[in-house]
Design a protein around this motif. Structure first.
Motif, PDB file in Angstrom:
ATOM      1  N   GLN A   2       2.688  -7.505   5.440  1.00  0.00           N
ATOM      2  CA  GLN A   2       2.466  -7.076   4.068  1.00  0.00           C
ATOM      3  C   GLN A   2       3.746  -6.495   3.490  1.00  0.00           C
ATOM      4  O   GLN A   2       4.406  -5.667   4.137  1.00  0.00           O
ATOM      5  CB  GLN A   2       1.341  -6.017   4.016  1.00  0.00           C
ATOM      6  N   HIS A   3       4.060  -6.948   2.275  1.00  0.00           N
ATOM      7  CA  HIS A   3       5.235  -6.439   1.573  1.00  0.00           C
ATOM      8  C   HIS A   3       4.762  -5.919   0.221  1.00  0.00           C
ATOM      9  O   HIS A   3       4.330  -6.692  -0.647  1.00  0.00           O
ATOM     10  CB  HIS A   3       6.292  -7.549   1.416  1.00  0.00           C
ATOM     11  N   ASP A   4       4.860  -4.564   0.017  1.00  0.00           N
ATOM     12  CA  ASP A   4       4.310  -3.936  -1.191  1.00  0.00           C
ATOM     13  C   ASP A   4       5.031  -4.373  -2.465  1.00  0.00           C
ATOM     14  O   ASP A   4       4.407  -4.583  -3.502  1.00  0.00           O
ATOM     15  CB  ASP A   4       4.373  -2.414  -1.065  1.00  0.00           C
ATOM     16  N   GLN A   9       5.105  -7.245  -7.818  1.00  0.00           N
ATOM     17  CA  GLN A   9       5.730  -8.159  -8.764  1.00  0.00           C
ATOM     18  C   GLN A   9       4.757  -9.254  -9.189  1.00  0.00           C
ATOM     19  O   GLN A   9       4.694  -9.636 -10.369  1.00  0.00           O
ATOM     20  CB  GLN A   9       6.987  -8.777  -8.145  1.00  0.00           C
ATOM     21  N   VAL A  10       3.996  -9.730  -8.246  1.00  0.00           N
ATOM     22  CA  VAL A  10       3.027 -10.780  -8.584  1.00  0.00           C
ATOM     23  C   VAL A  10       1.905 -10.224  -9.475  1.00  0.00           C
ATOM     24  O   VAL A  10       1.500 -10.849 -10.464  1.00  0.00           O
ATOM     25  CB  VAL A  10       2.454 -11.384  -7.288  1.00  0.00           C
ATOM     26  N   THR A  35      -5.673   7.396 -10.635  1.00  0.00           N
ATOM     27  CA  THR A  35      -5.492   7.831 -12.016  1.00  0.00           C
ATOM     28  C   THR A  35      -6.143   6.906 -13.032  1.00  0.00           C
ATOM     29  O   THR A  35      -6.374   7.325 -14.162  1.00  0.00           O
ATOM     30  CB  THR A  35      -3.994   7.928 -12.328  1.00  0.00           C
ATOM     31  N   GLY A  36      -6.404   5.647 -12.683  1.00  0.00           N
ATOM     32  CA  GLY A  36      -6.940   4.688 -13.634  1.00  0.00           C
ATOM     33  C   GLY A  36      -5.874   4.026 -14.480  1.00  0.00           C
ATOM     34  O   GLY A  36      -6.206   3.278 -15.405  1.00  0.00           O
ATOM     35  N   ILE A  37      -4.599   4.283 -14.180  1.00  0.00           N
ATOM     36  CA  ILE A  37      -3.490   3.694 -14.938  1.00  0.00           C
ATOM     37  C   ILE A  37      -2.826   2.629 -14.063  1.00  0.00           C
ATOM     38  O   ILE A  37      -2.660   2.806 -12.852  1.00  0.00           O
ATOM     39  CB  ILE A  37      -2.476   4.773 -15.336  1.00  0.00           C
ATOM     40  N   CYS A  38      -2.443   1.547 -14.696  1.00  0.00           N
ATOM     41  CA  CYS A  38      -1.789   0.456 -13.955  1.00  0.00           C
ATOM     42  C   CYS A  38      -0.289   0.737 -13.870  1.00  0.00           C
ATOM     43  O   CYS A  38       0.465   0.509 -14.831  1.00  0.00           O
ATOM     44  CB  CYS A  38      -2.065  -0.876 -14.657  1.00  0.00           C
ATOM     45  N   ASN A  39       0.169   1.259 -12.732  1.00  0.00           N
ATOM     46  CA  ASN A  39       1.606   1.456 -12.471  1.00  0.00           C
ATOM     47  C   ASN A  39       1.852   1.313 -10.970  1.00  0.00           C
ATOM     48  O   ASN A  39       0.925   1.136 -10.184  1.00  0.00           O
ATOM     49  CB  ASN A  39       2.099   2.812 -12.998  1.00  0.00           C
ATOM     50  N   PRO A  44      -3.712   0.567  -5.967  1.00  0.00           N
ATOM     51  CA  PRO A  44      -4.188   0.572  -4.575  1.00  0.00           C
ATOM     52  C   PRO A  44      -3.878  -0.716  -3.819  1.00  0.00           C
ATOM     53  O   PRO A  44      -3.922  -0.734  -2.585  1.00  0.00           O
ATOM     54  CB  PRO A  44      -5.700   0.754  -4.731  1.00  0.00           C
ATOM     55  N   LEU A  45      -3.524  -1.817  -4.518  1.00  0.00           N
ATOM     56  CA  LEU A  45      -3.213  -3.069  -3.852  1.00  0.00           C
ATOM     57  C   LEU A  45      -1.751  -3.160  -3.442  1.00  0.00           C
ATOM     58  O   LEU A  45      -1.435  -3.772  -2.410  1.00  0.00           O
ATOM     59  CB  LEU A  45      -3.557  -4.254  -4.774  1.00  0.00           C
ATOM     60  N   ALA A  46      -0.876  -2.551  -4.206  1.00  0.00           N
ATOM     61  CA  ALA A  46       0.563  -2.649  -3.930  1.00  0.00           C
ATOM     62  C   ALA A  46       1.079  -1.506  -3.087  1.00  0.00           C
ATOM     63  O   ALA A  46       2.282  -1.397  -2.869  1.00  0.00           O
ATOM     64  CB  ALA A  46       1.336  -2.689  -5.243  1.00  0.00           C
TER      65      ALA A  46
END
Length: 302
Positions: A2-4, A9-10, A35-39, A44-46
């Protein structure tokens, strides 16, 4: 392996099913997001090392993910139950995230605080009484109205049948012996008793006319007042003797009783009656004529 960074990036520049873009910003719908923010730091996936807090049946749980369990999706998240006490829950977070990044620890504590406040508000709202607005379909309203109309018609028909049967029973159309239902029979008897009691009460309430003497006591008071100024024995009877001497020749054996009444104003009589005794007296004057000798006596009758 796994590479975060590659995953981020994807997800960020191509496609992510949890991403939600609106005017105010870009948000993440993933339930494990802190937090509910996409960063980058909150995704949690990256992030192969990640932690968050979730609620199940009013109980808070601490979820933790590490790189060592990345190859086992079934056991990817480690779950720890948090106590209900807020301070003890913070102590549990510090214990399990002792060597984790400080920024992640701070975000997890903020999430715990927000969820605790939300639970308190939910309990307060549940205790308050609120009006609940319920919608009723139009079809149900029509059905209920039709049922009400049918019930009213049936009730009117039953009442008409009942009154007709009672009238026939009173007239004696069906004879003398019947199998009456007990409830209906008692109901009819009670109604008849109520009607009879109402008639008796009306008869009792009719006023009786009586005639009473209203001037009896007044006449007795007038008699007492008439003799209030009656003369004494020595002064007034000499004149009466002279008047009666002229009538000796007509009847020698006749006895006369004279009652003297003196009328006066009612106002003066009421003022004089205040000081008089309760016993009322009457004065009777007897005049006797015998053999030319005139004798006059004064008697007081109680």
């Amino acid at each position: 392996m796994q590479h975060d960074e590659v995953i981020w990036q994807v997800i960020r520049h191509k496609h992510c099913s949890y991403m939600a873009k609106i005017e105010t910003g870009i948000f993440c719908r993933n339930p494990y997001n802190v937090t509910g923010i996409c960063n980058r730091s909150s995704c949690p996936l990256a992030n192969s090392r990640y932690a968050t807090i979730r609620e199940h049946e009013s109980v808070f749980y601490l979820y933790m993910k590490t790189i060592e369990r990345a190859h086992m999706p079934k056991n990817l998240w480690e779950r720890v139950k948090l106590p209900r006490n807020y301070e003890k829950a913070l102590g549990t977070i510090d214990k399990h995230l002792l060597y984790w990044p400080k920024l992640l620890q701070h975000k997890i504590k903020q999430r715990l605080t927000k969820m605790t406040q939300m639970r308190i508000r939910m309990r307060k709202l549940a205790l308050k009484t609120r009006e609940k607005i319920m919608t009723t379909p139009r079809r149900d309203k029509k059905r209920e109205s039709r049922r009400e109309e049918k019930a009213i018609k049936a009730a009117v028909l039953d009442k008409a049948i009942e009154t007709e049967l009672l009238e026939r029973l009173k007239k004696g159309i069906y004879g003398d012996i019947y199998n009456y239902p007990e409830l209906e029979w008692n109901k009819v008897l009670d109604e008849e008793k109520q009607v009879a009691e109402g008639v008796e009460e009306q008869e009792e309430e009719e006023p009786e006319i009586e005639y009473v003497e209203g001037y009896e006591e007044l006449e007795e008071e007038e008699d007492m007042e008439d003799f209030s100024g009656f003369p004494s024995n020595g002064s007034g009877f000499d004149d009466d003797d002279e008047l009666d001497s002229g009538d000796e020749e007509e009847d020698d054996d006749v006895e006369e009783q004279v009652v003297i009444h003196k009328k006066g104003n009612r106002d003066s009589r009421k003022a004089d009656d205040v000081g008089k005794s309760k016993k009322k007296k009457r004065v009777v004057v007897e005049v006797e004529q015998e053999d030319g000798d005139v004798r006059q006596t004064l008697k007081t009758a109680h």
